[in-house]
Design an enzyme around this catalytic site. Structure first.
Site, short mmCIF file in Angstrom:
data_model
loop_
_atom_site.label_atom_id
_atom_site.label_comp_id
_atom_site.label_asym_id
_atom_site.label_seq_id
_atom_site.Cartn_x
_atom_site.Cartn_y
_atom_site.Cartn_z
CB CYS A 1 -0.93 -0.01 1.20
SG CYS A 1 -2.07 1.39 1.20
CB CYS B 1 -1.84 3.95 8.02
SG CYS B 1 -2.86 4.51 6.62
CB CYS C 1 -1.12 -0.03 8.24
SG CYS C 1 -1.82 -1.31 7.18
CB CYS D 1 -15.46 -7.58 6.30
SG CYS D 1 -14.74 -5.98 5.98
CB CYS E 1 -18.56 -5.61 5.19
SG CYS E 1 -17.68 -4.16 5.81
CB CYS F 1 -18.67 -0.62 8.67
SG CYS F 1 -17.56 -1.45 9.82
NE ARG G 1 -17.48 -6.32 13.41
CZ ARG G 1 -17.82 -5.44 12.46
NH1 ARG G 1 -16.94 -4.58 12.01
NH2 ARG G 1 -19.03 -5.45 11.95
N1 SAM Z 1 -6.75 0.35 2.89
C1 SAM Z 1 -8.07 0.60 3.34
C2 SAM Z 1 -8.15 1.71 4.35
O1 SAM Z 1 -7.17 2.03 4.97
O2 SAM Z 1 -9.25 2.26 4.49
C3 SAM Z 1 -8.74 -0.63 3.93
C4 SAM Z 1 -7.95 -1.60 4.76
S1 SAM Z 1 -7.27 -0.96 6.28
C5 SAM Z 1 -6.17 -2.23 6.76
C6 SAM Z 1 -8.65 -1.05 7.39
C7 SAM Z 1 -8.45 -0.60 8.80
O3 SAM Z 1 -7.71 -1.55 9.52
C8 SAM Z 1 -7.71 0.68 9.05
O4 SAM Z 1 -8.49 1.82 8.83
C9 SAM Z 1 -7.36 0.55 10.52
O5 SAM Z 1 -8.39 1.10 11.32
C10 SAM Z 1 -7.30 -0.97 10.73
N2 SAM Z 1 -5.94 -1.41 11.06
C11 SAM Z 1 -4.90 -1.53 10.23
N3 SAM Z 1 -3.79 -1.94 10.87
C12 SAM Z 1 -4.14 -2.08 12.18
C13 SAM Z 1 -3.43 -2.46 13.35
N4 SAM Z 1 -2.13 -2.75 13.32
N5 SAM Z 1 -4.10 -2.51 14.52
C14 SAM Z 1 -5.41 -2.20 14.56
N6 SAM Z 1 -6.13 -1.83 13.48
C15 SAM Z 1 -5.51 -1.75 12.30
C1 DTB Z 2 -11.46 -2.71 11.05
O1 DTB Z 2 -11.91 -1.73 11.68
N1 DTB Z 2 -10.52 -3.53 11.49
C2 DTB Z 2 -10.21 -4.55 10.53
C3 DTB Z 2 -11.22 -4.25 9.39
N2 DTB Z 2 -11.87 -3.07 9.85
C4 DTB Z 2 -10.78 -4.16 8.03
C5 DTB Z 2 -8.79 -4.62 10.15
C6 DTB Z 2 -7.86 -4.89 11.30
C7 DTB Z 2 -6.49 -5.06 10.76
C8 DTB Z 2 -5.49 -5.45 11.80
C9 DTB Z 2 -4.13 -5.58 11.25
C10 DTB Z 2 -3.95 -6.64 10.21
O2 DTB Z 2 -4.40 -7.80 10.42
O3 DTB Z 2 -3.33 -6.38 9.18
FE1 SF4 Z 3 -2.93 1.18 3.28
FE2 SF4 Z 3 -2.89 0.05 5.66
FE3 SF4 Z 3 -3.34 2.65 5.45
FE4 SF4 Z 3 -5.23 0.91 4.58
S1 SF4 Z 3 -4.55 1.19 6.69
S2 SF4 Z 3 -4.49 2.75 3.55
S3 SF4 Z 3 -3.89 -0.73 3.86
S4 SF4 Z 3 -1.44 1.59 4.90
#
Ligand code: SAM
Ligand code: DTB
Ligand code: SF4
Length: 341
Positions: free
Chosen positions: A65, A69, A72, A109, A140, A200, A272
């Site tokens: 990506c 973030c 992430c 989802c 979702c 959501c 959730r």
């Molecule tokens: N890329 C898209 C976005 O950012 O909207 C969708 C996937 S992204 C992984 C979805 C959500 O996962 C993020 O908005 C964040 O709230 C959650 N997330 C990602 N990494 C995480 C982590 N290490 N711990 C908790 N939540 C996480």
């Molecule tokens: C949300 O609020 N949490 C989920 C889902 N929506 C997409 C993602 C959590 C991701 C946790 C880190 C990972 O497994 O990569």
């Molecule tokens: Fe990309 Fe992760 Fe950010 Fe979603 S949360 S935009 S997957 S870096």
């Protein structure tokens, strides 16, 4: 001393969607038992308190990506051991959905590590949505920011929910993510709403924010008009290689408080208990259910990180006398605009 005057938090729920930050902060500051009691009351007024929604996640496009973030593992710029993969073929997605359904999940989802979907990628997602919905699962998707017309296309394909998180309070958003801003997130949420897809939207706690900033996140969510039908409260999963790895751990009771305040301020939303359950232990999870959480991610993986095993979750639900929600669209989960409720 955390006690605040009761007057600031007098009503169990507000008559309309306007929740001043001070009222939300005062809820956070209540004595723990008072907060949980109120959350449980609101929960019982709005839901069957013995029932929990099981939602299964699948990463349909992992890693690589371009966003930054700070939490992430899928951001290409961090060395986290997650390798970029192509989008999963339809058959693999359908096999995972069938397995989720067989295990008792009612919501599926699909997540993609995109800043925003390209139109040709969206076509493939539309196909996945159509087919998963045809299996009788709620659908979702979480694909990043949506451009002109993309939410309408997903709605036409039969998408029930779009997940797009605000993640944290606006004033610290820039410390966590610099490649997009809060307004981008709000714009996508509006286009999802306008397309008639249920929203959501939640956030992450444990990213070094203060209690007031946690209240600030909830204020953003609760004052959306209408507030989201589904609110994922994630606990940061610390992943080595990400900037937030190694940050001081949050007191687990603060996570429980956040769930309780979400329940009180968004009484009809599915709240959730989202990422981070594997690290939480049963007792904290039990408190979250008491605080009004009524949905979990179910399946041994989130997107790239671990989640409790399905069998362990079944044991936990059994121990607590909680039942998985039966299939079908959530009848009580249609949020009306303020004034119509
Ligand atoms: N890329 C898209 C976005 O950012 O909207 C969708 C996937 S992204 C992984 C979805 C959500 O996962 C993020 O908005 C964040 O709230 C959650 N997330 C990602 N990494 C995480 C982590 N290490 N711990 C908790 N939540 C996480
Ligand atoms: C949300 O609020 N949490 C989920 C889902 N929506 C997409 C993602 C959590 C991701 C946790 C880190 C990972 O497994 O990569
Ligand atoms: Fe990309 Fe992760 Fe950010 Fe979603 S949360 S935009 S997957 S870096």
């Amino acid at each position: 001393m955390h006690f605040q005057p009761q007057a600031a938090v007098q009503p169990l729920t507000m008559p309309d969607a306007v929740w001043p930050l001070e009222a939300i902060a005062a809820l956070f500051d209540l004595p723990f038992n008072d907060l949980l009691f109120r959350a449980q009351q609101v929960h019982r007024e709005n839901f069957d308190a013995g029932e929990v929604e099981l939602a299964t996640l699948l990463s349909i496009k992992t890693g690589g990506c371009p966003e930054d973030c700070g939490y992430c593992p899928q951001a290409a710029r961090y060395d986290t051991g997650v390798t970029a993969q192509k989008m999963l073929p339809l058959e693999e997605v359908l096999a995972a959905a069938a397995q989720a359904k067989a295990h008792g999940a009612t919501r599926f989802c699909m997540g993609a590590a995109w800043r925003e979907p390209k139109d040709r990628d969206l076509e493939k997602v539309e196909e996945m949505v159509r087919e998963v919905k045809a299996m009788g699962l709620e659908t979702c998707a979480t694909l990043g920011m949506l451009g002109e017309g993309q939410a309408d296309r997903l709605k036409l394909a039969g998408l029930d929910y779009y997940n797009h998180n605000l993640d944290t309070a606006p004033e610290i958003y820039g410390d966590i993510i610099s490649t997009r801003d809060y307004q981008h997130r709000l714009d996508t949420l509006s286009s999802v709403r306008d397309a008639g897809i249920k929203v959501c939207c939640g956030g992450i706690v444990g990213m070094g924010e203060s209690r007031l900033q946690r209240a600030g996140l909830i204020a953003q969510l609760a004052n959306l008009d209408p507030y989201p039908e589904s609110v994922p409260v994630n606990h940061l999963v610390q992943v080595e290689g990400t900037p937030l790895h190694g940050i001081d751990a949050l007191d687990p009771l603060e996570f429980v408080r956040t769930v309780a305040v979400a329940r009180i301020t968004m009484p009809k939303a599915r709240v959730r208990m989202s990422a981070g359950r594997r690290e939480m232990g049963e007792a904290v999870q039990a408190l979250c259910f008491l605080a009004g959480a009524n949905s979990i991610f179910y399946g041994d993986k989130l997107l790239t990180t671990g989640n409790p095993e399905v069998d362990d979750d079944r044991v936990l639900l059994d121990k607590l006398g909680l039942r998985p929600r039966a299939s079908g669209i959530d009848a009580r989960c249609s949020i009306e605009a303020p004034g119509q409720a």
